[in-house]
Design a protein around this motif. Structure first.
Motif, PDB file in Angstrom:
ATOM      1  N   ASN A 173      21.446 -16.926  20.025  1.00  0.00           N
ATOM      2  CA  ASN A 173      20.163 -17.552  19.734  1.00  0.00           C
ATOM      3  C   ASN A 173      20.286 -18.537  18.577  1.00  0.00           C
ATOM      4  OD1 ASN A 173      17.391 -17.960  19.916  1.00  0.00           O
ATOM      5  ND2 ASN A 173      16.942 -16.297  18.486  1.00  0.00           N
ATOM      6  N   HIS A 206       7.498 -20.043  17.097  1.00  0.00           N
ATOM      7  CA  HIS A 206       8.835 -19.445  17.145  1.00  0.00           C
ATOM      8  C   HIS A 206       9.781 -20.344  17.932  1.00  0.00           C
ATOM      9  CE1 HIS A 206       6.510 -15.936  15.891  1.00  0.00           C
ATOM     10  NE2 HIS A 206       7.644 -15.423  15.459  1.00  0.00           N
ATOM     11  N   THR A 244      12.461 -19.371  19.782  1.00  0.00           N
ATOM     12  CA  THR A 244      12.904 -18.776  21.044  1.00  0.00           C
ATOM     13  C   THR A 244      11.965 -17.642  21.405  1.00  0.00           C
ATOM     14  OG1 THR A 244      15.212 -19.191  20.457  1.00  0.00           O
ATOM     15  CG2 THR A 244      14.844 -17.584  22.206  1.00  0.00           C
ATOM     16  N   THR A 293      12.607 -15.752  16.469  1.00  0.00           N
ATOM     17  CA  THR A 293      12.474 -15.264  17.841  1.00  0.00           C
ATOM     18  C   THR A 293      11.196 -14.461  17.983  1.00  0.00           C
ATOM     19  OG1 THR A 293      14.870 -15.063  17.963  1.00  0.00           O
ATOM     20  CG2 THR A 293      13.604 -13.951  19.680  1.00  0.00           C
ATOM     21  N   LEU A 344      11.468 -12.882  12.890  1.00  0.00           N
ATOM     22  CA  LEU A 344      11.032 -12.504  14.230  1.00  0.00           C
ATOM     23  C   LEU A 344       9.575 -12.082  14.237  1.00  0.00           C
ATOM     24  CD1 LEU A 344      10.809  -9.079  14.631  1.00  0.00           C
ATOM     25  CD2 LEU A 344      13.201  -9.337  14.055  1.00  0.00           C
TER      26      LEU A 344
END
Lengths: 130, 93, 130
Positions: free
Chosen positions: A119, C124, C126, C16, C47
């Protein structure tokens, strides 16, 4: 662009590995690159070398292995997903005292850190699931 | 910022379809692939009046004997191009 | 900074958003999704976690997974604060659709409308769905 692919779908019971392969072939043909292919969850079943496909049918496991070898791809199979599903390399077979191992050549068992790393180093992460 | 979504389920009531519908925002694009191509007409209706572009993977539709009129078919390379054009892809499966 | 925006100030990080949409005990998809979240946290990646659709059932209190001889996901989810995972969101329409309220859930969460979810996704780099 740099792509990483996550494949969560099994062969035979899903189309995920085939869709991912068509996508991967197209992206390389278009001049993009693949940082990593990460098989996760049921997707690890694409890494077995013990499958015997019906005649004249798709051997998606072999297709992925050949494609990865042709293009020098980094194919990682999530070790936690793999062990519980009976996808095992020589080292793990020895560690767990299993008689056989079945991980396809050119693929490597490794942890979720490889997904996180992929990622970080990819422009795009695309998931194919079931 | 617009997103790209992919969907591969045939049943409109499937949770993947319903979750995708919740996440779709105006300006986004949706690719129907695999069994998702069976929902081409349903999505055509569902997305009417919304600024959401629908794409259908041609070889998945052809394999299934589907030739929807006015479908915006894409091949694998166009699938890749869409993934490049949009910042990220959300896969619903 | 909006609470929906992850901290990307570290170099070589990608934020992410993990979208968890599976029921807790139908196979291992939910477990493997949570493990991916924890891995991202261990590797100190920014995240967010969004529970949507059937995924909200993962947050239900009083799970007795031992009744089906399974590992209790609630214990893993409850460890989120220990991993500094605080950006936990739930789609409010999913909660309503299942007649669940915040006090039915084992974690403190922020509920989001459709517009809130779109903003979360946009913020974000991803998105990984499990």
């Amino acid at each position: 662009m740099i792509f990483s692919l996550v494949i969560n779908g099994a062969p035979i019971s899903s189309e995920a590995p085939y869709s991912a392969l068509r996508f991967a072939e197209a992206l390389l043909a278009d001049g993009h690159s693949i940082y990593r292919v990460f098989f996760h969850g049921d997707g690890v079943l694409n890494a077995t070398n013990l499958n015997v496909p019906p005649q004249d049918d798709l051997n998606i496991q072999e297709r992925w292995q050949t494609f990865a070898e042709q293009h020098g791809l980094d194919v990682v199979v999530c070790v936690a997903s793999a062990l519980k599903r009976g996808i095992i390399d020589e080292g793990e077979a020895s560690r767990y005292e299993k008689e056989h191992h079945n991980l396809r050549a050119g693929m490597a068992l490794s942890g979720l850190g490889q997904l996180i790393d992929a990622n970080c180093h990819s422009d795009r992460v695309v998931t194919f699931g079931a | 910022m617009s997103q790209l979504h992919t969907l591969n389920k045939a049943c409109f009531e499937h949770s993947a379809v319903q979750d995708c519908l919740k996440a779709l925002a105006d300006g986004d694009a949706l690719i129907l692939l695999e069994d998702g191509v069976y929902l081409t007409d349903k999505f055509d209706s569902a997305l009417k009046g919304r600024n959401i572009t629908l794409h259908v993977v041609q070889y998945d539709a052809a394999a299934r004997g589907l030739h929807p009129q006015n479908a915006a078919f894409i091949d694998a390379r166009q699938f890749v191009t869409l993934c490049c054009e949009y910042n990220k892809t959300l896969s619903w499966y | 900074m909006s609470p929906l925006v992850p901290d990307n100030s570290m170099n070589n990080t990608k934020s992410t958003l993990f979208i968890l949409r599976s029921t807790p005990y139908q196979g291992h998809r939910a477990l493997e999704g949570i493990e991916a979240v924890l891995a991202a946290s261990v590797f100190e990646q920014p995240l967010g976690v969004l529970f949507i659709g059937d995924g909200v059932w993962q947050l239900k209190k009083q799970q007795q997974a031992e009744q089906i001889e399974r590992r209790n996901l609630a214990a893993l989810l409850s460890s989120f604060p220990l991993y500094d995972i605080e950006s936990v969101y739930v789609d409010e329409s999913s909660l309503e659709g299942k007649h669940l309220h915040s006090n039915d859930l084992l974690l403190p969460v922020s509920t989001l409308s459709a517009a809130g979810m779109a903003e979360l996704v946009a913020n974000h780099d991803t998105v990984l769905t499990f």
